[in-house]
Design an enzyme around this catalytic site. Structure first.
Site: not given
Length: 388
Positions: A67-68
């Site tokens: 999710s970065a």
């Protein structure tokens, strides 16, 4: 453990914390990079490139950052706004007419960015193969009825953010999200980050996998709060359903998965690549391109959602696509904006100190927003900057 790379004078605490992660926190292979005022001041790597291997991590080793990736997707959407191509207060349906279905006609672009669109789940989850098809993903989320009235509350769109952000980018630009990120973000900045990994870069990406945190002798085991544990255990909860919008879980080491472009979850990056993207959002890097104007920086870090998160259960803070500093996701300070990756990765910018940070790992641990290894590095960076 031999740590490789360089640390500028004054940033030694970050190097010490990075080495300690291997000695005390079970790190297998990782890298960290920090920029200050557009210049790299930390560039470190150590361990093995594969979580289950012996080949050494090298300076150019890249990993899936989960999710970065969302922070890079948010940057793409804010760049479109900055260029006058995307109105944050317009309905999403103005750009994507099919999205008006099932009671979503009043959903604003800013709602989509700030996890307020009300569609964190899919009534029929997609297979990994379906999820990789941007047409199928977009059609599924466009047809989905919201689970709360859009704009009235927030909850983490863990998987559906891929098709929400990706399709909006495609409708505005006519280009797939991965192509726009490459042309508008990574090429101008020289950042080693890919949304849709080219076959030419596959060989530099390490294998990722789960790791278990070591238990210190006599230490009290930290358990999640009961409400959080219950939410993840309940198959009918928004929490479980949001993360299960792709079922079964994709093989993150498969070349086909890496080649897909899922703006919520499968970006591939080096630590330096992530840090360089964020450094370029807030200033020139080595005299090169600055991506955000000061006005867009303020948009990125202005609070748009805060309080109990209907998906993550704990309190979260979001700007327009970026997570903001807070108890659930501690960054450098109140003005920081960025995004963690479930299980480890973290990247952010802190405009007030002119600092950008990137951390990637091949060992994924439980937890979504505040991995202990990343947090040890953030605390060391605060110490180095005199902001402890």
């Amino acid at each position: 453990m031999n740590v490789h790379g360089t640390v500028a004078e004054g940033f030694e605490p970050v190097g010490e914390a990075f080495a300690a992660n291997f000695a005390r926190l079970g790190e297998r292979g990782a890298a960290v990079a920090v920029y200050r005022d557009g210049h790299r001041v930390v560039d470190l790597w150590a361990g093995t490139r594969d979580v289950d291997g012996t080949a050494p991590w090298e300076r150019g080793t890249a990993q899936v950052v989960r999710s970065a990736t969302k922070g890079v997707a948010a940057a793409a959407l804010l760049l479109l706004h900055q260029r006058g191509l995307l109105d944050l207060d317009a309905p999403v349906g103005a750009y994507w007419p099919e999205f008006k279905a099932a009671g979503k006609e009043r959903t604003l672009v800013r709602d989509l960015l700030a996890h307020r669109a009300g569609v964190p789940v899919l009534d029929r989850p997609l297979t990994p193969e379906e999820a990789a098809d941007p047409d199928l993903g977009a059609a599924a989320v466009a047809a989905q009825a919201p689970v709360w009235e859009p704009g009235t509350d927030h909850g983490y769109h863990a998987q559906t953010y891929s098709w929400l952000a990706g399709e909006l980018i495609r409708r505005v630009t006519g280009r797939p999200a991965g192509e726009f990120v490459a042309a508008g973000i990574t090429a101008p900045t020289g950042a080693e980050m890919w949304l849709g990994l080219p076959s030419s870069e596959q060989s530099r990406v390490g294998r990722v996998g789960p790791v278990t945190a070591p238990e210190a002798a006599g230490a009290l085991k930290v358990r999640p709060k009961r409400a959080v544990a219950d939410a993840y255990a309940d198959p009918d909860s928004l929490t479980r359903r949001a993360f299960a919008a792709i079922t079964p879980l994709p093989d993150e080491n498969a070349p086909a998965y890496r080649a897909a472009a899922l703006p919520a979850s499968n970006g591939i990056a080096t630590a330096d690549g992530l840090a360089r993207v964020y450094a370029s959002l807030i200033g020139e890097v080595d005299g090169g391109t600055r991506l955000f104007t000061p006005q867009t920086v303020e948009l990125a870090r202005a609070e748009a959602s805060a309080g109990p998160d209907r998906v993550l259960v704990v309190g979260t803070r979001f700007g327009l696509g970026f997570m903001l500093h807070g108890p659930a996701s501690p960054l450098l300070g109140p003005g920081s904006f960025g995004h963690p990756g479930r299980g480890g990765a973290l990247a952010f910018a802190d405009p007030d100190s002119g600092t950008a940070f990137g951390y990637v790992t091949n060992g994924f641990r439980g937890g979504v927003t505040a991995d202990p290894r990343a947090q040890s590095l953030v605390r060391a960076l605060r110490e180095a900057l005199g902001r402890g």
